[in-house]
Every structure is written in C-alpha cells, then in structure tokens.
Design an enzyme around this catalytic site. Structure first.
Site, PDB file in Angstrom:
ATOM      1  NE  ARG A 141       5.121  12.926   5.262  1.00  0.00           N
ATOM      2  CZ  ARG A 141       5.495  12.153   6.280  1.00  0.00           C
ATOM      3  NH1 ARG A 141       5.413  10.824   6.159  1.00  0.00           N
ATOM      4  NH2 ARG A 141       5.954  12.673   7.396  1.00  0.00           N
ATOM      5  CD  GLU A 157       5.497   4.565  10.129  1.00  0.00           C
ATOM      6  OE1 GLU A 157       5.818   3.764   9.230  1.00  0.00           O
ATOM      7  OE2 GLU A 157       5.909   5.732  10.191  1.00  0.00           O
ATOM      8  NE  ARG A 165      -0.653   6.207   8.358  1.00  0.00           N
ATOM      9  CZ  ARG A 165       0.464   5.685   7.850  1.00  0.00           C
ATOM     10  NH1 ARG A 165       1.344   5.095   8.649  1.00  0.00           N
ATOM     11  NH2 ARG A 165       0.699   5.752   6.548  1.00  0.00           N
ATOM     12  NE  ARG A 219       1.084   4.529   1.809  1.00  0.00           N
ATOM     13  CZ  ARG A 219       2.183   4.444   2.551  1.00  0.00           C
ATOM     14  NH1 ARG A 219       3.062   5.410   2.525  1.00  0.00           N
ATOM     15  NH2 ARG A 219       2.404   3.399   3.309  1.00  0.00           N
ATOM     16  CB  SER A 226       8.343   7.086  12.508  1.00  0.00           C
ATOM     17  OG  SER A 226       9.526   6.430  12.115  1.00  0.00           O
TER      18      SER A 226
END
Length: 432
Positions: free
Chosen positions: A268, A355, A397, A283, A358
């Site tokens: 990403r 988070e 994560r 991230r 999801s």
RNA sequence: GGAGGGGUGGCAGAGUGGUCGAAUGCAGCGGUCUUGAAAACCGCCGGGGUUUAACGACUCCCGUGGGUUCGAAUCCCACCCCCUCCGCCA
C-alpha cells in the site's frame, strides 16, 4: 456497483442511505442521463433492426438470381438512412452507457440499515470485548523498543530504510521466525477448524481485478503500479485476487459457500496518511496478511459475516490477546462495504485498541462489478452472489501485539503457548 | 528469445461472407415407460441489454479492440491468452 434497476425504482432510498456515509448522490443527474440513454437505445436499436432486415433482403434477392447492385438498389432508401444515422446513433448510445457506467463505478456501497449513524471513527459502536488487558508492574515499552532490544534476531528499521526508505521493516532470527509461525498458525486454524480452502494467488494483478473489488477507478493513488508495458499493480490485499476468482463465473448453488484463506504480502502506498503511525511497523508499505474470503448465497451473507468475524477472533483468542469488536458507523465504511466489523487488539504502549482485522459484507456490490454470479435454483437465472472478507489476521500487527502484550521486565518476550509448536518449542525471545 | 498451431455455448466439437446466437455429441432439467432405478424415447436447455402488467418483441455478444462490406463467427490489422517444438532459466 449500484444496481441500476434499484436506482431507477428506488433511487430516493439509495440516495438517503448514501447520505448517511456523507456521500451525495445526484439523482437528478442520473435520471436525466438514464432518460437520454433510453432514447439513444431505442433509436440505435431501431436502426440496427432496419439494417438487419435490409441486409437480409439483399441476401435473399441475390440468392434468387438478382445482381448485387440491383438488390441494393431495391432497398436504397433504407441503406441511405442507415448510412446517415446508424454509426452516429450507435456511438451515441455507447457513449451514454459508458458515462452511466463511470458514474455508477464511482459511487460507494450504501450502508445497511443496521449500520450505526456517524461520520467518523468516533461514532463507531463497540459491541463486545474479549480478554483482560494485562497490568504491568514495570514501565511498558512499545513494540519498537522491545523488538530492537531482542537477542538472536530483532527488528531493524535502519536496515530497512537503507534498502527501501521509510515504512519498511527488516526482521531477523527468532523474530522473523515468530512472524512466519504466526502465518502458519493462522492458516492451520482456518483450514482445519473453520472450513476454508487454502489458496495461493498472484501478487500482481491487472486493472479489471482492482475494479472488481473497488480499488479502481477511485483509489489508484493508494496502489503501487509497476513500471513496464503491462498495466499491473501490486495487490493491496489478497481480497483482490481471491474474490476475483469468481469474476465472470456462474456458480452452481451447491458450490456455495466458497471459503478461501490466503496468505499474501500486501502493498500500500499509504498516500494521504503521511505522519500517521510513522513509528514502528503499524503502518507499512509492505506487510503480510492472512485473508478470509467467502462467496455465499445472498440470503446467507449476514450470518456469514458474523461467522467470519468469529473466525478472525479465534486467532486472537488462541494467542490470548485482548481485543474488542467494533461496528463501523456509516461514515467510516470502506468504499465497497455495506457493513463492517473491525477487530481491535489491545496495545499497552498506546493504552488503546488498534485495528488488526476488518471484516466486511459487500453484499452484491463487488459481485456486480465483476459479474460473479450463482444460479438461483428458484428462478433458474444467474444472479449476483454475495462476497465477504476479513483479515484473519494482519500478521505484522499481530506480531506488534505479541511483542507488547507478552513483554517482560528484563526486555525478553514470552512466546504465546499456541505459537510454541510452530517455533520448535521455543518459550522465550531473549533480550540482548 | 526463435518457429509453428489455436481461442466458438457447462464441456467436447462443427461452421470459412447471407434467415448462424450458431450443427452434433456429452452433461443438466422436465416428461413417457418402470414397483424403483438404469436403458430407450420425446421435449427444454448460453449471457448482457431495451421494451412489456405479462406472453412476447427487438438488440448486442463466437478471446479483446479497430477495419472492410448492404451484410462478418467467417476477410484484414493490432493486442491478449493458450498449446507444441527449440533456446535460456528459479
């Protein structure tokens, strides 16, 4: 993609639902365009029908022995009319169809009625918690300090930035092994206990696949596109290649549900998130994820989302990591989602839940974009199926969560029990 | 990288300019027969769109995009994909 028929018959309800997520749908513009479309369709189809019958007549005349020129002369009037208008009208109709398509492809999925109101993450609704955050009798350190302080393999952001710049990580030794072990644990759990089929897919995909799941056309800036003649992008999630397995297919009713679990790296660009989570590996431009994807009958998708969410939670339960589940409000939903449960894991250094998964129900939104259908035995017709997916889990994560939640006063990290079989019984990552 | 062959309905496989969206076989669905099943026989059986209350009517789709033609699955051009052989290679 919105159902154009629903938009025609029930536009106001769709507009109102979209308004809940802060999106304004210009119904008037759509109706005008759709009206033009109807006119253009009727005109171009009428002309095409005339050409067809004129051509057919020429064919018949020629076969009965009349010369081609003579045959053409007999339908000269129709041919002239066609010559003047047909190409133009067909092109016009095509252009309008394309305009409508573009308009619809840019509109997000309306939230389901059960989705809570709200425009930002502050309005998300916590629906359950699991586990008790541990109380530390020493000053907790974040995953960067813990990871960099390990012996026999550690977290190395300096090395990563030398190679690739910011937002990348290097891991060595026991830490790299733990990262790999997490992938293994997750795949085993989902394949053996939750009924998913493991699947391996390409990490580069073309634009059609990305349109199918909703990343394109609106979010190209979030993607890495590779140089070269072919238009290929690094996948931002396994959702893209795996969901698109069903693209263009018509699946039998008894082939559903299909459940896939897929481990891939994800890439990403993180455009627009400069300055957020710059420290550590929360991230990254590149991270590993184990993704759960389901293709189901429309009447099963609500239940399937609940189940899939539970499947993702099972990983955190196996690792004894405290978490909560949040029902995303309308304004916080992703582009393609009609409903989403986020799973957030406890991070002691931030004293908050972050988070880690999801899980979303897309209803027929993605299926319509990619023409993924099933044959409904009741109607005998192909109908869009429903797609659902969720992380099970984001591996990086999860590693962060373990480093923080399992840290010890001496800087070492206890290996969660469920992970030990995947690490040849290793019980502790020692500190330097 | 070089040489050749090929992409047609769920599958197999005809069709090389004119009622072809498309023969035939298999699979599937419905029926006759049968105590039941099989076999046999009869019928149905691709997708998108427009229009219609519905029946139906019309239109588009034979890898994709252009072109030639009154008319294209069929001819021409470009691209994509698959297969075979040679070379190279994890």
């Amino acid at each position: 993609m919105l159902d154009i028929r629903a938009l025609r018959s029930n536009g106001a309800a769709i507009r109102d639902a979209l308004a809940r997520r802060g999106v304004e749908l210009d119904l008037q513009a759509f109706e005008t365009l759709d009206g033009e479309r109807k006119q253009a369709d009727i005109r171009s189809q009428e002309l095409q029908a005339r050409r067809k019958s004129a051509s057919r007549e020429i064919g018949n005349l020629v076969q009965s022995g009349i010369s081609v020129d003579e045959a053409k002369a007999r339908v000269a009037e129709t041919l002239k009319e066609i010559d003047e208008q047909l190409d133009q009208e067909v092109a016009r109709a095509q252009a309008i169809h394309q305009q409508i398509e573009e308009m619809l492809m840019g509109v997000p999925n309306p939230p389901q009625d059960v989705v809570p109101d709200g425009l930002s993450e502050d309005d998300n609704v916590e629906i359950r918690r699991w586990g008790e955050p541990r109380s530390f009798e020493f000053d907790v350190r974040d995953h960067v300090d813990v990871g960099e302080g390990l012996a026999g393999g550690h977290l190395d952001f300096d090395a990563a930035s030398k190679l690739s710049g910011a937002r990348f990580a290097v891991m060595t030794g026991g830490l790299a092994r733990m990262h790999r072990a997490l992938v293994d644990l997750m795949l085993d759990l989902h394949t053996s206990s939750h009924g998913y089929q493991e699947i391996y897919v390409p990490y580069l995909v073309g634009p059609d696949a990305l349109r199918g799941t909703g990343q394109l056309p609106k979010f190209e800036e979030d993607l890495f596109r590779i140089a070269g003649e072919r238009e290929l992008y690094l996948i931002p999630t396994a959702e893209v290649p795996v969901t698109n397995m069903a693209a263009g297919e018509i699946l039998d009713a008894d082939a559903l549900p299909r459940r896939f679990v897929c481990h891939t790296p994800c890439f990403r660009s993180e455009a627009g998130s400069h300055g957020r989570d710059t420290r550590g590996m929360i991230r990254q431009h590149q991270f590993e994820k184990v993704e759960l994807v389901q293709m189901v009958r429309p009447d099963q998708s609500t239940q399937a989302l609940e189940e899939l969410t539970a499947h993702a939670e099972a990983v955190l339960q196996a690792l004894a990591l405290p978490y909560r589940v949040v029902d995303l409000c309308a304004g916080d939903l992703g582009f393609s989602a009609s409903r989403t449960f986020d799973i957030e894991v406890w991070l002691p250094s931030q004293q908050t839940y972050r988070e880690i998964s999801s899980c979303s129900n897309f209803l027929d939104f993605q299926a319509r974009r990619m023409q993924a259908r099933w044959r409904n035995p009741e109607t005998g017709k192909p109908e869009p199926l429903h797609t659902i997916n969720g992380s099970g889990l984001a591996v990086g994560r999860t590693l962060v969560a373990i480093l923080e939640n399992y840290q010890n006063a001496d800087g070492s990290v206890t290996v969660p029990e469920a992970l030990r079989p995947y690490m040849r019984g290793l019980e502790t990552l020692e500190a330097r």
